[in-house]
Design a protein around this motif. Structure first.
Motif, short mmCIF file in Angstrom:
data_model
loop_
_atom_site.label_atom_id
_atom_site.label_comp_id
_atom_site.label_asym_id
_atom_site.label_seq_id
_atom_site.Cartn_x
_atom_site.Cartn_y
_atom_site.Cartn_z
N GLY A 3 0.85 -1.45 -0.03
CA GLY A 3 0.07 0.11 -0.05
C GLY A 3 0.78 1.29 0.03
N THR A 4 2.16 1.29 0.32
CA THR A 4 3.02 2.48 0.48
C THR A 4 3.19 2.97 -1.10
OG1 THR A 4 4.18 1.53 2.31
CG2 THR A 4 5.31 3.24 0.99
N LEU A 5 3.00 3.99 -1.49
CA LEU A 5 3.42 4.84 -2.79
C LEU A 5 4.82 4.90 -2.76
CD1 LEU A 5 2.33 5.68 -5.43
CD2 LEU A 5 1.98 8.06 -4.26
N VAL A 6 5.39 4.52 -3.79
CA VAL A 6 7.04 5.07 -3.65
C VAL A 6 7.41 5.39 -5.01
CG1 VAL A 6 7.63 3.05 -2.07
CG2 VAL A 6 7.40 2.38 -4.49
N HIS A 7 8.58 5.91 -5.34
CA HIS A 7 9.16 6.34 -6.72
C HIS A 7 10.57 5.53 -6.46
CE1 HIS A 7 10.25 10.40 -4.75
NE2 HIS A 7 10.72 9.51 -4.15
N GLY A 8 11.01 5.58 -7.82
CA GLY A 8 12.46 4.92 -7.82
C GLY A 8 12.65 4.64 -9.29
N MET A 9 13.81 3.87 -9.51
CA MET A 9 14.64 3.49 -10.74
C MET A 9 14.80 2.05 -10.86
SD MET A 9 18.16 4.89 -12.50
CE MET A 9 17.84 6.42 -12.48
N ALA A 10 14.03 1.69 -11.93
CA ALA A 10 14.18 -0.02 -12.14
C ALA A 10 15.82 -0.23 -12.52
CB ALA A 10 13.37 -0.38 -13.39
N ASP A 11 15.91 -1.48 -12.15
CA ASP A 11 17.29 -1.94 -12.67
C ASP A 11 17.38 -2.58 -14.20
OD1 ASP A 11 16.42 -4.31 -12.43
OD2 ASP A 11 17.21 -5.01 -10.60
N MET A 12 18.24 -3.08 -14.57
CA MET A 12 18.45 -3.52 -15.92
C MET A 12 17.76 -4.93 -15.90
SD MET A 12 19.32 -1.48 -17.88
CE MET A 12 19.68 0.26 -17.81
N THR A 13 17.03 -5.54 -15.03
CA THR A 13 16.45 -6.52 -14.98
C THR A 13 14.87 -6.63 -15.38
OG1 THR A 13 18.17 -7.50 -13.51
CG2 THR A 13 16.09 -9.01 -13.60
N HIS A 14 14.32 -5.84 -14.59
CA HIS A 14 12.84 -5.46 -14.65
C HIS A 14 12.63 -4.09 -15.03
CE1 HIS A 14 12.24 -9.24 -12.56
NE2 HIS A 14 13.12 -9.01 -11.71
N GLY A 15 11.81 -3.81 -16.13
CA GLY A 15 11.40 -2.48 -16.62
C GLY A 15 10.23 -2.01 -15.85
N ALA A 16 9.93 -0.51 -16.11
CA ALA A 16 8.86 0.20 -15.53
C ALA A 16 7.81 0.37 -16.48
CB ALA A 16 9.43 1.52 -14.74
N LEU A 17 7.89 -0.08 -17.74
CA LEU A 17 6.81 0.28 -18.62
C LEU A 17 5.93 -0.93 -18.83
CD1 LEU A 17 8.53 2.50 -21.54
CD2 LEU A 17 6.90 3.19 -19.66
N ALA A 18 5.43 -0.97 -17.60
CA ALA A 18 4.66 -2.50 -17.28
C ALA A 18 3.56 -2.19 -16.27
CB ALA A 18 5.48 -3.75 -17.16
N GLN A 19 2.64 -3.01 -16.12
CA GLN A 19 1.67 -2.78 -15.21
C GLN A 19 2.36 -3.03 -13.77
OE1 GLN A 19 -1.61 -5.19 -17.25
NE2 GLN A 19 -2.85 -3.64 -16.44
N TYR A 20 3.17 -4.03 -13.70
CA TYR A 20 3.87 -4.40 -12.56
C TYR A 20 5.52 -4.65 -12.76
CZ TYR A 20 -0.72 -5.84 -11.36
OH TYR A 20 -2.23 -5.87 -10.95
N THR A 21 6.06 -4.19 -11.64
CA THR A 21 7.46 -4.52 -11.91
C THR A 21 8.10 -4.65 -10.42
OG1 THR A 21 9.71 -3.40 -12.72
CG2 THR A 21 8.16 -2.06 -11.19
#
Length: 122
Positions: free
Chosen positions: A90-108
């Motif tokens: 439930g925590t809203l976060v911001h961050g940077m994805a690594d080179m394993t899982h991208g962020a242009l997806a519904q889940y990461t």
């Protein structure tokens, strides 16, 4: 509270390197977090110059062995599953994805050190 995501999600990815035509929207399995990782429901993500370098095969960290590859690095997301007491579901976060899982997806997936809680005043 741990929530169960659906089995598939929409993601923007590449299956091989090339021009803009290799970018596709696909349905792929939702990633499964490992020990110490967070499952995040992506609320917003950005497209950056690094994504175009990756797409064209000109980013040295992403080689053929990482394809298919979900694009996107920066994100805002809601923690869906977590074993980290400081980042409960439930925590809203911001961050940077690594080179394993991208962020242009519904889940990461991200590690706790890759994210920070979004301030309540923001």
């Amino acid at each position: 509270m741990m929530q169960t995501p659906p089995p598939l999600m929409h993601a923007v990815l590449i299956r091989h390197f090339g021009g803009p035509e290799v970018v596709e929207l696909a349905d792929i399995p939702v990633p499964v977090p490992g020990d110490g990782e967070l499952l995040l429901k992506v609320e917003a993500a950005s497209l950056n110059p690094v994504d175009w370098k990756i797409r064209s095969g000109k980013y040295p960290v992403v080689k053929e062995d990482k394809l298919p590859f979900v694009l996107g690095r920066d994100f805002s997301a809601t923690v869906l599953q977590s074993d980290d007491a400081a980042l409960p579901a439930g925590t809203l976060v911001h961050g940077m994805a690594d080179m394993t899982h991208g962020a242009l997806a519904q889940y990461t997936i991200a590690r706790p050190e890759q994210v920070a809680p979004v301030p309540g005043t923001l």
